[in-house]
Design an enzyme around this catalytic site. Structure first.
Site, PDB file in Angstrom:
ATOM      1  N   HIS A  17     -12.489   0.777   1.023  1.00 34.35           N
ATOM      2  CA  HIS A  17     -12.864   1.878   0.129  1.00 34.35           C
ATOM      3  C   HIS A  17     -13.930   2.717   0.820  1.00 34.35           C
ATOM      4  CE1 HIS A  17     -14.031   4.231  -3.184  1.00 34.35           C
ATOM      5  NE2 HIS A  17     -14.866   3.406  -3.778  1.00 34.35           N
ATOM      6  N   HIS A  21      -0.073   3.218   4.807  1.00 36.79           N
ATOM      7  CA  HIS A  21      -0.658   2.138   5.630  1.00 36.79           C
ATOM      8  C   HIS A  21      -0.182   0.757   5.169  1.00 36.79           C
ATOM      9  CE1 HIS A  21      -3.687   4.714   7.746  1.00 36.79           C
ATOM     10  NE2 HIS A  21      -3.598   5.422   6.644  1.00 36.79           N
ATOM     11  N   TYR A  59      -9.321   5.268  -3.226  1.00 39.71           N
ATOM     12  CA  TYR A  59      -9.276   3.893  -2.701  1.00 39.71           C
ATOM     13  C   TYR A  59      -9.623   2.871  -3.765  1.00 39.71           C
ATOM     14  CZ  TYR A  59      -8.578   5.772   1.919  1.00 39.71           C
ATOM     15  OH  TYR A  59      -8.036   6.430   2.994  1.00 39.71           O
ATOM     16  N   ARG A 108      -8.623  -3.994   9.884  1.00 46.97           N
ATOM     17  CA  ARG A 108      -7.161  -3.932   9.701  1.00 46.97           C
ATOM     18  C   ARG A 108      -6.638  -2.673  10.393  1.00 46.97           C
ATOM     19  NH1 ARG A 108      -3.364  -1.802   6.040  1.00 46.97           N
ATOM     20  NH2 ARG A 108      -1.474  -3.066   5.848  1.00 46.97           N
ATOM     21  N   ARG A 121     -11.056  10.833  -1.358  1.00 49.25           N
ATOM     22  CA  ARG A 121     -10.851   9.437  -0.945  1.00 49.25           C
ATOM     23  C   ARG A 121     -11.767   8.520  -1.754  1.00 49.25           C
ATOM     24  NH1 ARG A 121     -11.211   8.692   5.363  1.00 49.25           N
ATOM     25  NH2 ARG A 121     -10.015   6.804   4.918  1.00 49.25           N
ATOM     26  N   PHE A 175      -3.186  15.441  -0.872  1.00 46.94           N
ATOM     27  CA  PHE A 175      -2.712  14.174  -0.295  1.00 46.94           C
ATOM     28  C   PHE A 175      -1.372  13.723  -0.885  1.00 46.94           C
ATOM     29  CE2 PHE A 175      -3.008   9.497   0.524  1.00 46.94           C
ATOM     30  CZ  PHE A 175      -3.054   9.554   1.900  1.00 46.94           C
ATOM     31  N   ARG A 229      -2.494  -2.319  -6.973  1.00 45.85           N
ATOM     32  CA  ARG A 229      -2.073  -3.154  -5.846  1.00 45.85           C
ATOM     33  C   ARG A 229      -2.523  -4.599  -6.029  1.00 45.85           C
ATOM     34  NH1 ARG A 229      -3.142  -4.384  -0.618  1.00 45.85           N
ATOM     35  NH2 ARG A 229      -5.338  -3.814  -0.634  1.00 45.85           N
ATOM     36  N   ASN A 274      -9.025   6.287  11.405  1.00 53.12           N
ATOM     37  CA  ASN A 274      -7.724   6.344  12.077  1.00 53.12           C
ATOM     38  C   ASN A 274      -7.938   6.395  13.582  1.00 53.12           C
ATOM     39  OD1 ASN A 274      -6.039   6.365   9.825  1.00 53.12           O
ATOM     40  ND2 ASN A 274      -6.000   8.601   9.685  1.00 53.12           N
ATOM     41  N   ARG A 278       0.849  -1.193   0.000  1.00 53.06           N
ATOM     42  CA  ARG A 278       0.000   0.000   0.000  1.00 53.06           C
ATOM     43  C   ARG A 278       0.886   1.246   0.000  1.00 53.06           C
ATOM     44  NH1 ARG A 278      -2.510  -3.970   2.779  1.00 53.06           N
ATOM     45  NH2 ARG A 278      -4.780  -4.082   2.827  1.00 53.06           N
TER      46      ARG A 278
HETATM   47 FE1  HDD Z   1      -6.300   6.869   3.389  1.00 49.46          FE
HETATM   48  C1  HDD Z   1      -5.208   3.686   2.978  1.00 49.46           C
HETATM   49  C2  HDD Z   1      -7.316   6.117   6.591  1.00 49.46           C
HETATM   50  C3  HDD Z   1      -7.102  10.160   3.919  1.00 49.46           C
HETATM   51  C4  HDD Z   1      -5.744   7.504   0.149  1.00 49.46           C
HETATM   52  N1  HDD Z   1      -6.249   5.235   4.569  1.00 49.46           N
HETATM   53  C5  HDD Z   1      -5.778   4.001   4.202  1.00 49.46           C
HETATM   54  C6  HDD Z   1      -5.949   3.085   5.290  1.00 49.46           C
HETATM   55  C7  HDD Z   1      -6.533   3.767   6.300  1.00 49.46           C
HETATM   56  C8  HDD Z   1      -6.731   5.118   5.841  1.00 49.46           C
HETATM   57  C9  HDD Z   1      -6.910   3.227   7.665  1.00 49.46           C
HETATM   58  C10 HDD Z   1      -5.524   1.633   5.279  1.00 49.46           C
HETATM   59  C11 HDD Z   1      -6.635   0.742   4.831  1.00 49.46           C
HETATM   60  C12 HDD Z   1      -6.191  -0.697   4.894  1.00 49.46           C
HETATM   61  O1  HDD Z   1      -5.939  -1.171   6.011  1.00 49.46           O
HETATM   62  O2  HDD Z   1      -6.106  -1.296   3.848  1.00 49.46           O
HETATM   63  N2  HDD Z   1      -6.968   7.945   4.972  1.00 49.46           N
HETATM   64  C13 HDD Z   1      -7.440   7.440   6.152  1.00 49.46           C
HETATM   65  C14 HDD Z   1      -8.102   8.478   6.902  1.00 49.46           C
HETATM   66  C15 HDD Z   1      -8.029   9.618   6.159  1.00 49.46           C
HETATM   67  C16 HDD Z   1      -7.336   9.277   4.936  1.00 49.46           C
HETATM   68  C17 HDD Z   1      -8.776   8.296   8.243  1.00 49.46           C
HETATM   69  C18 HDD Z   1      -8.555  10.990   6.442  1.00 49.46           C
HETATM   70  C19 HDD Z   1      -9.615  11.214   7.124  1.00 49.46           C
HETATM   71  N3  HDD Z   1      -6.362   8.534   2.258  1.00 49.46           N
HETATM   72  C20 HDD Z   1      -6.749   9.782   2.647  1.00 49.46           C
HETATM   73  C21 HDD Z   1      -6.786  10.664   1.504  1.00 49.46           C
HETATM   74  C22 HDD Z   1      -6.420   9.907   0.423  1.00 49.46           C
HETATM   75  C23 HDD Z   1      -6.154   8.571   0.922  1.00 49.46           C
HETATM   76  C24 HDD Z   1      -7.166  12.127   1.535  1.00 49.46           C
HETATM   77  C25 HDD Z   1      -6.289  10.280  -1.022  1.00 49.46           C
HETATM   78  C26 HDD Z   1      -6.863  11.283  -1.591  1.00 49.46           C
HETATM   79  N4  HDD Z   1      -5.515   5.807   1.862  1.00 49.46           N
HETATM   80  C27 HDD Z   1      -5.419   6.263   0.600  1.00 49.46           C
HETATM   81  C28 HDD Z   1      -4.922   5.213  -0.370  1.00 49.46           C
HETATM   82  C29 HDD Z   1      -4.810   3.950   0.527  1.00 49.46           C
HETATM   83  C30 HDD Z   1      -5.167   4.500   1.892  1.00 49.46           C
HETATM   84  C31 HDD Z   1      -3.755   5.592  -1.168  1.00 49.46           C
HETATM   85  C32 HDD Z   1      -3.513   3.170   0.492  1.00 49.46           C
HETATM   86  C33 HDD Z   1      -3.915   1.725   0.337  1.00 49.46           C
HETATM   87  C34 HDD Z   1      -5.340   1.747   0.159  1.00 49.46           C
HETATM   88  O3  HDD Z   1      -5.806   3.020   0.182  1.00 49.46           O
HETATM   89  O4  HDD Z   1      -6.065   0.782  -0.009  1.00 49.46           O
HETATM   90  O5  HDD Z   1      -5.816   5.037  -1.401  1.00 49.46           O
END
Ligand code: HDD
Length: 699
Positions: free
Chosen positions: A334, A70, A357, A107, A353, A156, A364, A143, A67
């Site tokens: 997602h 995370h 996601y 997770r 988001r 981001f 991935r 989170n 990822r």
């Molecule tokens: Fe995110 C993963 C939580 C903002 C883009 N995010 C990811 C995971 C968590 C969060 C817990 C891990 C999920 C897992 O265990 O597979 N993220 C947050 C929280 C946010 C947040 C609480 C703000 C409130 N995230 C955020 C933004 C973006 C992303 C603004 C993009 C615009 N996040 C991602 C991602 C990930 C991710 C890149 C990496 C792997 C995945 O999604 O599946 O898309």
């Protein structure tokens, strides 16, 4: 364990290896897998060795991209049950009936580090929950902190590029203490509230089982009549919210890089199932503009004193995954996975988001069919017209378009029975512009609210954390700019940090923050049920130990659910004062104080046990004291503590048998683990840490 998800997983289990021989991927039995097929004993390997080629081909492709954030995580299955019907504000089926249990997969993760990084880094922890509901999957991707660094998802990539290891040398791993992050932070004031959380002890949780979770955004509940209510989600752990100390967290990274992951796994294996209560803060649509911040701004909380958290259900995690890769690694969360009754708001972070996601899973998980992976598959029936693509594993028949007549019009769209998802009919109009709303521009009030809400020790830890992080920043102008930002939050904070990092205290800023606090933000007020269940207690033993006293103490603590381990300088057994052998659980050199919550020093009838000359044992006790942990000593075991008095360790003296001072509980006279001793020691452990001890010099 037979919930719907479990029954579904059953269908995907690989053939039992115990029931037949090793085979190739094609099911051909293999009788030799140690030598390749060669010409003679020393000749070249033959292309026709299909077993060799297949084995290596598969191995060469075992990895998938981690990822982008995370990357490191640990997961578990469990269930969620509502306390009562929530029909009053949402029609989500899984929130209607307390007798209906919904399977979940959760997770937990760190954000910055790669898959192989350490658990106890200073970082945000992810808390993502997939509810396999009867109406499809609902993902609450949250989170352990209730706010976020930025307000709009278009930032981001910038934020993550700054946070991740620096591009030229990929340093640092799993740490935020470096120039690029603080450069970004010092130039982007909206990050300040979240940086206060990140510098607090929330960023080094003792356990995934002892941290809160937050949905962060304001979402929308929608009832059966289509009426919306704004909602913020909170997970609250039954065991209370507890953290490590920074010094301890750093040592733990080396002693056990899997500290949090192991803790979760072991608790579930031991039947000590982690439990969290789900609570909601509800705001009627008509009250949207009654706050002095914008509900759509993810850098803001709704203070609990303003809108109380209403408990609506609880989640229990009771099964470890069977295969880390298949389940924890391949799970795809997602924010766009919502079910009827739960909808989005126009929070620009959430909107981003909802794209990111879905998109990230393509790279991935290698194609568009990741929803068919067992861990991602809904328990609700799936009937789509999506077809083909990499890793398609379903055999679809019939037509794949709509409308159709040749397929009997199937699948038909959902009828007007109210079961389909219908988007909340929010009225929106306006010009297309790139402009942040003025209502998002107060960056400091809630950072100040957080600071005002902290106890003295929490404030000390925050100042120390800023000093540590900025002390690692090479660029002086970044250090200066950051303390300049802190001055907008609190002058004392800014000055204390400046003093530690060798820059001039910033000029006072006229902040005009309201002098308010939110007690719900302090760890002081989140101690949980006061039990010591699953707490790890080390008992340091040596030859000559009073085994009767030891057994008594061990039984009393174990009866309360604590995990008690006897540690000695060697594995095997020690010889008790009564001549009997006492089993040692672990050899001291293989563990360390940072892996335990408390330490007990039993005595022996023949005088102080010879631990005083064992430097490993003395370091163990010294560290436990420095890290504020409960320490109990009985009989001549008190002598071990006395040996540390010249270094500043303080033992209470009193008239009674049991004396206690700031988590150090002793009974030098009776020599038995009396009821009073056990109760006082238990209370000291349940308090988690004792912060107001004199500081011992670090060794
Ligand atoms: Fe995110 C993963 C939580 C903002 C883009 N995010 C990811 C995971 C968590 C969060 C817990 C891990 C999920 C897992 O265990 O597979 N993220 C947050 C929280 C946010 C947040 C609480 C703000 C409130 N995230 C955020 C933004 C973006 C992303 C603004 C993009 C615009 N996040 C991602 C991602 C990930 C991710 C890149 C990496 C792997 C995945 O999604 O599946 O898309």
């Amino acid at each position: 364990m037979t919930d719907r998800k479990e029954r579904q997983r059953e269908m995907y289990r690989a053939a039992d290896p115990a029931e037949g021989p090793l085979t190739t991927d094609q099911g051909v039995a293999v009788d030799h897998t140690d030598d390749s097929l060669t010409v003679g004993e020393r000749g070249p390997t033959l292309m026709e060795d299909f077993h060799f080629r297949e084995k290596l081909m598969h191995f060469d492709h075992e990895r998938i991209p981690e990822r982008v954030v995370h990357a490191r995580g640990a997961g578990a299955y469990g269930y969620f049950e509502p306390y009562e019907s929530c029909a009053e504000f949402t029609r989500a089926a899984f929130l209607q009936d307390p007798s209906v249990s919904t399977p979940v997969f959760v997770r937990f993760s760190t954000v910055q580090g790669p898959r192989g990084s350490s658990d106890t880094v200073r970082d945000v922890r992810g808390f993502a929950t997939k509810f396999y509901t009867s109406e499809g999957n609902y993902d609450l991707v949250g989170n352990n902190m209730p706010v976020f660094f930025i307000q709009d998802g278009i930032k981001f990539p910038d934020f993550v590029h700054a946070l991740k290891p620096e591009p030229q040398n990929e340093i640092p791993t799993g740490a935020s203490a470096h120039d690029t992050l603080w450069d970004f932070v010092s130039l982007q004031p909206e990050t300040m509230h979240m940086m206060m959380w990140l510098m607090s002890d929330r960023a080094i949780p003792r356990s995934f089982r002892m941290m809160q979770g937050f949905g962060v955004h304001t979402f929308r509940f929608v009832d059966a009549r289509g009426r919306g209510t704004f909602v913020k989600f909170h997970w609250k752990p039954k065991l209370g919210v507890h953290s490590l100390v920074w010094d301890e967290a750093q040592e733990c990274q080396g002693r056990d890089a899997d500290f949090n992951r192991r803790d979760l796994w072991q608790a579930i294996e031991a039947g000590e199932y982690p439990e969290y209560e789900l609570g909601v803060q509800l705001v009627p649509e008509e009250d949207e503009f009654t706050f002095d911040f914008d509900l759509l701004d993810a850098t803001k909380i709704i203070p609990e004193e303003q809108v109380p958290v209403r408990p609506i259900g609880h989640m229990v995690l009771n099964r470890n995954p069977e295969n880390f890769f298949a389940e924890t690694e391949q799970v795809a969360f997602h924010t766009g996975n919502v079910v009827p009754g739960i909808d989005f708001t126009n929070d620009p972070l959430l909107q981003a988001r909802n794209f990111s996601y879905l998109d990230t899973q393509l790279i991935r998980l290698g194609g568009p069919n990741f929803a068919q992976l067992p861990v991602n598959q809904p328990v609700a029936p799936v009937r789509t017209n999506q077809r083909d693509g990499y890793h398609q594993s379903a055999i679809h028949s019939g037509t794949s378009y709509s409308p159709n007549s040749l397929g009997g019009g199937c699948p038909a769209i959902a009828g007007p029975d109210g079961y389909a998802f219908s988007h909340y009919a929010e009225r929106v109009d306006g010009a297309k512009i790139r402009k942040r709303s003025e209502s998002f521009k107060d960056f400091y009030s809630q950072a100040a609210l957080f600071w005002n809400s902290m106890s003295d020790w929490e404030r000390r830890h925050i100042v120390d954390a800023f000093r540590f992080e900025l002390g690692k920043v090479g660029a002086v102008e970044v250090r200066e700019r950051t303390v300049g930002e802190l001055a907008h939050i609190d002058q004392t904070l800014a000055t204390a940090v400046a003093e530690g990092i060798g820059v001039a205290p910033p000029a006072p800023v006229n902040t005009e923050h309201k002098p308010v606090a939110s007690p719900a933000l302090s760890l002081e007020n989140l101690r949980g049920d006061g039990s010591i269940r699953t707490r790890q207690i080390a008992v340091l033993v040596t030859d000559g130990v009073d085994t009767e006293q030891l057994t008594q103490a061990q039984e009393a603590l174990s009866a309360q659910g604590a995990v008690v381990e006897a540690l000695a300088d060697h594995d095997g057994k020690v010889r008790g004062a009564d001549g009997n052998g006492y089993a040692v659980d672990r050899a001291l050199p293989t563990v360390a104080s940072v892996l335990y919550d408390a330490v007990l020093l039993p005595g022996g009838p023949t005088g102080t046990p010879e631990l005083r000359s064992d430097e490993t044992a003395m370091r163990f006790v010294r560290d436990a004291y420095r890290h504020g942990k409960a320490i109990g000593a009985l009989g001549s075991g008190v002598g071990i503590l006395s040996a540390l008095e010249p270094e500043g360790l303080h033992i209470a003296s009193g008239h009674g048998h049991v004396c206690a001072d700031r988590g150090v509980v002793t009974d030098a006279t009776t020599g038995t683990a009396s009821e009073e001793f056990t109760r006082t020691f238990t209370e000291a452990i349940a308090a988690h840490r004792h912060w107001d001890r004199p500081r011992l010099p670090t060794c």
